[in-house]
Design a protein around this motif. Structure first.
Motif, short mmCIF file in Angstrom:
data_model
loop_
_atom_site.label_atom_id
_atom_site.label_comp_id
_atom_site.label_asym_id
_atom_site.label_seq_id
_atom_site.Cartn_x
_atom_site.Cartn_y
_atom_site.Cartn_z
N LYS A 1 0.85 -1.20 0.00
CA LYS A 1 0.00 0.00 0.00
C LYS A 1 0.88 1.25 0.00
N ASP B 1 -0.15 15.06 -3.53
CA ASP B 1 -0.47 13.91 -2.69
C ASP B 1 0.51 13.73 -1.52
N TYR C 1 -8.57 1.56 6.09
CA TYR C 1 -7.30 2.26 5.96
C TYR C 1 -6.91 2.38 4.49
N SER C 2 -7.08 1.23 3.80
CA SER C 2 -6.71 1.18 2.39
C SER C 2 -7.67 2.02 1.54
N GLU D 1 -9.47 4.56 2.59
CA GLU D 1 -9.23 5.97 2.92
C GLU D 1 -8.10 6.55 2.07
N SER D 2 -6.99 5.78 1.99
CA SER D 2 -5.84 6.31 1.25
C SER D 2 -6.17 6.44 -0.23
N GLU D 3 -7.02 5.52 -0.74
CA GLU D 3 -7.40 5.61 -2.16
C GLU D 3 -8.29 6.84 -2.39
N ALA E 1 -8.47 9.48 -0.56
CA ALA E 1 -7.70 10.72 -0.34
C ALA E 1 -6.93 11.10 -1.60
N CYS E 2 -6.58 10.11 -2.41
CA CYS E 2 -5.86 10.38 -3.67
C CYS E 2 -6.84 10.61 -4.83
N ARG E 3 -8.09 10.93 -4.47
CA ARG E 3 -9.15 11.25 -5.44
C ARG E 3 -9.46 10.10 -6.41
N THR E 4 -9.34 8.87 -5.92
CA THR E 4 -9.72 7.72 -6.75
C THR E 4 -11.24 7.61 -6.73
N GLU F 1 -9.94 -2.51 -3.90
CA GLU F 1 -9.03 -2.87 -2.80
C GLU F 1 -9.49 -4.13 -2.08
N LYS G 1 -12.86 7.46 8.51
CA LYS G 1 -11.76 7.53 9.47
C LYS G 1 -12.28 7.34 10.90
N ARG H 1 -13.21 3.82 11.47
CA ARG H 1 -12.04 2.96 11.63
C ARG H 1 -11.50 3.04 13.07
N VAL I 1 -11.22 -0.14 15.50
CA VAL I 1 -9.95 -0.56 16.10
C VAL I 1 -10.13 -0.73 17.61
N ASN J 1 -12.07 -3.83 18.20
CA ASN J 1 -11.21 -5.00 17.98
C ASN J 1 -10.27 -5.22 19.15
N LYS J 2 -9.79 -4.10 19.72
CA LYS J 2 -8.89 -4.23 20.88
C LYS J 2 -9.63 -4.88 22.04
#
Lengths: 230, 260
Positions: free
Chosen positions: A96, A111, B102-103, B105-107, B109-112, B120, B174, B177, B181, B184-185
């Protein structure tokens, strides 16, 4: 029985070697993931992509080696996206990060903030995961220890006392002794099979990895312990 | 499990089961499954197992009446298997969700594009069936906003993630998540506590019970209690391993492990 134990140990050697290899790989991935946020933050400190890679590579941590390898591949003429996809391969999180770096390379500085945010969140997530994994590994090693050592030891202890008592109290009982010994040995192998199956399912490892440890050790403990207990 | 459900499809739906949860769990594992057919299969399976076990019971010098409670237990166990399997699946899915968010979110955030970001899911083996369903629904032209309702999944959390992703709501993802978490803990702590308790019980079942049994087999004659060779072999080769497997299965049902 001892010939069988020897044979089992010989057959278990490749599986044991595989277990050690798997353990080492897991440790390597853990150390990379642990140091990845720092390397990523060092990368984000620069606005130039290549300088960022140099910054991260200069940290001398397990994660910085990935950045160094990427730089090396890129200097040899490989396109940056391919260099990143070849070096950031060890785990999903590492992949990732590689994808994100490729996006930063393509989209430019727009980015870089996302990458910074990703690094900070990765650091938090590593801490959380460490706590969860500590609980899980406690279960894994307790079960492994229980099946390989504790169960055969307890059985061997009580069994050797009863064997001695039966010799004094009723010599006819010796007739069923070989059957019981054989049954217990079979039981220990079956217990090793069952526990290894559950452990391998829970921890996404190969069945033989656990079986190669539990089966020979438990048989060895059961057959040798009576000599020390007398 | 899937094999059992597929096998049950050849049985006629003679016994009706009103348990809606069973129907739902069966459908999660196999789309065409029917609870009536599965209940009939469970009954037939238990009957066959009981009939086969009768000669063994006489060899073990156990009264035939003992077969009845064991048959009832076997029937309930086979009937409960889909629910247990669904619980295992739910555990696996829920443990993958923080990493999935998490995955995603990052996608995002990169405007995907959200629908492309959903690709994903292919990295998560626990979400394979959900991924296949999403691909099929998109290729059929289903509207994106209906996906959370159309995708069949045991996890409500997953449906929520799908909804938030399609709406491109990065902040809400976010926050969700962080909550997951924490959840899950807590689950991990609870499962560790349960495992400690079960561990003590496991030593009793896996070590003390067979050890005492071997002592009884050797010394029982003093008090006039003798065990046959068949009884000894049966106990060590079938009964005790069965106890161990049941305990470990229960342990697995209650174990929480975050997937990478």
């Amino acid at each position: 029985m001892y010939e069988f134990l020897l044979l089992l140990s010989v057959f278990a050697l490749p599986a044991l070697a595989n277990a050690v290899k798997q353990f080492k790989t897991e440790r390597e991935i853990n150390s990379i993931e642990k140091t990845l946020p720092d390397a990523l933050l060092a990368f984000c400190n620069s606005t130039n992509f290549e300088t960022g890679l140099h910054n991260a590579a200069s940290l001398k941590t397990p994660a910085s080696i990935l950045f160094k390898k990427t730089l090396g591949l890129s200097q040899k003429g490989a396109p940056m996206s391919i260099a990143l996809s070849r070096t950031f391969v060890h785990s999903f999180t590492i992949q990732k990060t590689g994808n994100l770096l490729a996006k930063v390379y393509t989209n430019g500085n727009s980015d870089i903030q996302t990458a910074k945010q990703f690094a900070l969140e990765l650091s938090d997530s590593n801490n959380d995961r460490e706590q969860i994994e500590a609980d899980a590994s406690l279960q894994k090693y307790s079960l492994l220890l229980c099946c390989a050592l504790l169960v055969p030891l307890v059985i061997a202890f009580i069994y050797s006392i009863s064997t001695k008592a039966s010799v004094f109290l009723q010599p006819n009982a010796m007739v069923s002794l070989p059957i019981i010994t054989l049954s217990i040995n079979i039981y220990l192998i079956l217990l090793a099979v069952i526990s290894s199956y559950f452990l391998s399912k829970q921890f996404s490892a190969h069945f033989l990895t656990f079986f190669s440890i539990t089966a020979p050790v438990s048989l060895l403990v059961f057959n040798i312990a009576p000599f020390f207990l007398t | 499990m899937l094999l059992l459900i597929k096998l049950s499809e050849v049985f006629p739906p003679l016994l009706k089961n009103t348990d809606k949860q069973l129907e739902k769990n069966l459908k999660l594992l196999f789309a065409n499954a029917s609870s009536a057919k599965y209940t009939t299969f469970c009954f037939a399976f238990t009957m066959c197992a009981t009939i086969i076990s009768i000669p063994f019971l006489s060899l073990l010098s156990v009264p035939l009446l003992f077969a009845l409670p064991f048959a009832a237990m076997a029937f309930i166990f086979v009937l409960l298997l889909p629910s247990l399997d669904a619980k295992l699946k739910l555990n696996k899915i829920d443990s993958s969700l923080p990493l999935l968010i998490y995955s995603l979110e990052s996608e995002l955030a990169c405007r995907t594009n959200p629908l492309i970001a959903l690709k994903e899911l292919r990295h998560f083996p626990a979400l394979k069936s959900e991924y296949v369903q999403i691909i099929q629904l998109i290729s059929k032209g289903s509207p994106a906003n209906l996906l959370p309702k159309l995708v069949v999944t045991p996890s409500q959390n997953f449906s929520k993630i799908l909804h938030l992703t399609i709406n491109n709501d990065c902040e809400a993802l976010k926050k969700f998540r962080v909550d997951l978490v924490q959840e899950n803990k807590n689950k991990s702590k609870q499962s560790a506590a349960k495992a400690n308790l079960l561990g003590t019980f496991f030593i009793g079942v896996a070590a003390v019970l067979p050890a005492l049994f071997s002592a009884i087999a050797l010394l029982g004659q003093i008090v006039g209690f003798t065990l046959t060779i068949f009884q000894i072999i049966f106990a060590f080769v079938i009964l005790f391993p069965l106890f161990d497997a049941s305990l470990l299965y229960y342990l697995e049902l209650n174990t929480f492990k975050e997937n990478r």
